[in-house]
Write a protein that holds these residues in place. Structure first.
Motif, short mmCIF file in Angstrom:
data_model
loop_
_atom_site.label_atom_id
_atom_site.label_comp_id
_atom_site.label_asym_id
_atom_site.label_seq_id
_atom_site.Cartn_x
_atom_site.Cartn_y
_atom_site.Cartn_z
N CYS A 154 -0.93 -24.98 -35.71
CA CYS A 154 -1.30 -24.10 -34.61
C CYS A 154 -2.55 -24.59 -33.88
O CYS A 154 -2.74 -24.29 -32.71
CB CYS A 154 -1.48 -22.66 -35.09
SG CYS A 154 -2.72 -22.40 -36.35
N PHE A 155 -3.36 -25.40 -34.53
CA PHE A 155 -4.56 -25.92 -33.89
C PHE A 155 -4.23 -26.97 -32.82
O PHE A 155 -5.06 -27.32 -32.02
CB PHE A 155 -5.52 -26.50 -34.92
CG PHE A 155 -6.35 -25.45 -35.60
CD1 PHE A 155 -7.71 -25.39 -35.40
CD2 PHE A 155 -5.77 -24.51 -36.42
CE1 PHE A 155 -8.48 -24.42 -36.02
CE2 PHE A 155 -6.53 -23.54 -37.06
CZ PHE A 155 -7.89 -23.49 -36.85
N TYR A 156 -3.00 -27.46 -32.83
CA TYR A 156 -2.58 -28.46 -31.85
C TYR A 156 -1.74 -27.86 -30.72
O TYR A 156 -1.36 -28.58 -29.80
CB TYR A 156 -1.78 -29.57 -32.54
CG TYR A 156 -2.58 -30.29 -33.59
CD1 TYR A 156 -3.62 -31.14 -33.23
CD2 TYR A 156 -2.30 -30.13 -34.94
CE1 TYR A 156 -4.37 -31.80 -34.19
CE2 TYR A 156 -3.04 -30.78 -35.90
CZ TYR A 156 -4.07 -31.62 -35.53
OH TYR A 156 -4.81 -32.27 -36.48
N ALA A 157 -1.44 -26.60 -30.78
CA ALA A 157 -0.56 -25.97 -29.80
C ALA A 157 -1.34 -25.63 -28.54
O ALA A 157 -2.07 -24.65 -28.50
CB ALA A 157 0.07 -24.71 -30.39
N THR B 265 0.16 -25.29 -25.51
CA THR B 265 1.01 -24.59 -24.54
C THR B 265 1.58 -23.34 -25.21
O THR B 265 1.69 -23.27 -26.44
CB THR B 265 2.18 -25.46 -24.05
OG1 THR B 265 3.09 -25.67 -25.15
CG2 THR B 265 1.70 -26.78 -23.48
N ILE B 266 1.95 -22.38 -24.40
CA ILE B 266 2.51 -21.14 -24.93
C ILE B 266 3.84 -21.40 -25.64
O ILE B 266 4.15 -20.78 -26.66
CB ILE B 266 2.63 -20.07 -23.83
CG1 ILE B 266 2.84 -18.70 -24.46
CG2 ILE B 266 3.69 -20.40 -22.83
CD1 ILE B 266 2.57 -17.55 -23.53
N GLN B 267 4.61 -22.36 -25.16
CA GLN B 267 5.90 -22.67 -25.78
C GLN B 267 5.70 -23.23 -27.20
O GLN B 267 6.39 -22.82 -28.14
CB GLN B 267 6.70 -23.68 -24.92
CG GLN B 267 7.12 -23.15 -23.58
CD GLN B 267 6.03 -23.26 -22.51
OE1 GLN B 267 4.94 -23.79 -22.73
NE2 GLN B 267 6.32 -22.73 -21.32
N THR B 268 4.76 -24.15 -27.34
CA THR B 268 4.49 -24.74 -28.66
C THR B 268 3.91 -23.69 -29.61
O THR B 268 4.31 -23.61 -30.78
CB THR B 268 3.52 -25.93 -28.53
OG1 THR B 268 4.02 -26.85 -27.57
CG2 THR B 268 3.34 -26.63 -29.86
N ALA B 269 3.00 -22.88 -29.10
CA ALA B 269 2.42 -21.81 -29.93
C ALA B 269 3.49 -20.85 -30.40
O ALA B 269 3.48 -20.41 -31.55
CB ALA B 269 1.33 -21.09 -29.14
N GLN B 270 4.44 -20.52 -29.54
CA GLN B 270 5.52 -19.60 -29.92
C GLN B 270 6.39 -20.19 -31.02
O GLN B 270 6.78 -19.49 -31.95
CB GLN B 270 6.37 -19.23 -28.70
CG GLN B 270 7.38 -18.13 -28.98
CD GLN B 270 6.70 -16.81 -29.32
OE1 GLN B 270 5.96 -16.26 -28.53
NE2 GLN B 270 6.96 -16.30 -30.52
N VAL B 271 6.69 -21.47 -30.94
CA VAL B 271 7.48 -22.13 -31.99
C VAL B 271 6.73 -22.07 -33.32
O VAL B 271 7.32 -21.76 -34.37
CB VAL B 271 7.79 -23.60 -31.61
CG1 VAL B 271 8.34 -24.37 -32.80
CG2 VAL B 271 8.76 -23.66 -30.44
N ILE B 272 5.45 -22.32 -33.29
CA ILE B 272 4.64 -22.28 -34.51
C ILE B 272 4.64 -20.87 -35.10
O ILE B 272 4.81 -20.69 -36.31
CB ILE B 272 3.22 -22.79 -34.22
CG1 ILE B 272 3.28 -24.30 -34.02
CG2 ILE B 272 2.25 -22.41 -35.33
CD1 ILE B 272 2.03 -24.91 -33.47
N ILE B 273 4.47 -19.88 -34.26
CA ILE B 273 4.48 -18.49 -34.73
C ILE B 273 5.86 -18.09 -35.26
O ILE B 273 5.98 -17.52 -36.34
CB ILE B 273 4.01 -17.54 -33.61
CG1 ILE B 273 2.51 -17.76 -33.36
CG2 ILE B 273 4.30 -16.09 -33.97
CD1 ILE B 273 2.00 -17.12 -32.10
N ASP B 274 6.90 -18.41 -34.49
CA ASP B 274 8.27 -18.05 -34.90
C ASP B 274 8.64 -18.65 -36.25
O ASP B 274 9.37 -18.04 -37.03
CB ASP B 274 9.29 -18.50 -33.85
CG ASP B 274 9.22 -17.70 -32.57
OD1 ASP B 274 8.56 -16.64 -32.56
OD2 ASP B 274 9.81 -18.16 -31.56
#
Length: 133
Positions: free
Chosen positions: A6-9, A11-20
């Motif tokens: 998550c420290f590398y996310a 963009t919102i799309q990448t952050a969402q993948v990490i959270i999901d």
């Protein structure tokens, strides 16, 4: 220790993948990615997504006693006076209004930090925020 994805996310799309996919451990929430988002200028939308997913807004830095709002306003340089920065300030004021009065180990609130650094634009945003909402 390994840096969580998550420290590398950035963009919102990448952050969402990490959270999901829960690509973070609960102990990474303190200190959490919100501090990274502030320090490195990630988009305000990424910050908002992490906040919506219960990343801790209340954690104080153990050395300085700073809250997230202290950390953010201390970075208000001339080159940071953009819409993204202002969105993050307003987001934190909305999501953690009580933190505007948090006193760090230097005896300063986030507003004190702004006033000390002569940031009139940010001072006006912070002092007028609650009356304009």
């Amino acid at each position: 220790s390994e840096t969580p994805p998550c420290f590398y996310a950035k963009t919102i799309q990448t952050a969402q993948v990490i959270i999901d996919n829960q690509f973070y451990r609960s102990d990474y929430r303190k200190p959490n990615v919100l501090w990274q988002v502030i320090q490195y200028g990630y988009p305000a939308e990424v910050m908002e997504l992490y906040i919506q997913n219960k990343f801790d807004l209340k954690w104080l830095h153990p050395d300085s006693g700073d809250c997230l709002l202290h950390a953010l306003v201390s970075l208000f340089y001339d080159d940071r006076k953009d819409d993204n920065f202002i969105k993050k300030v307003k987001l934190l004021l909305t999501k953690m209004p009580d933190k505007i009065n948090t006193i760090n180990k230097k005896g300063l609130t986030p507003l004190d930090v702004v006033q000390k650094d002569y940031n009139k634009q940010l001072e006006n945003i912070m002092t007028n925020f609650y009356t304009s909402e």
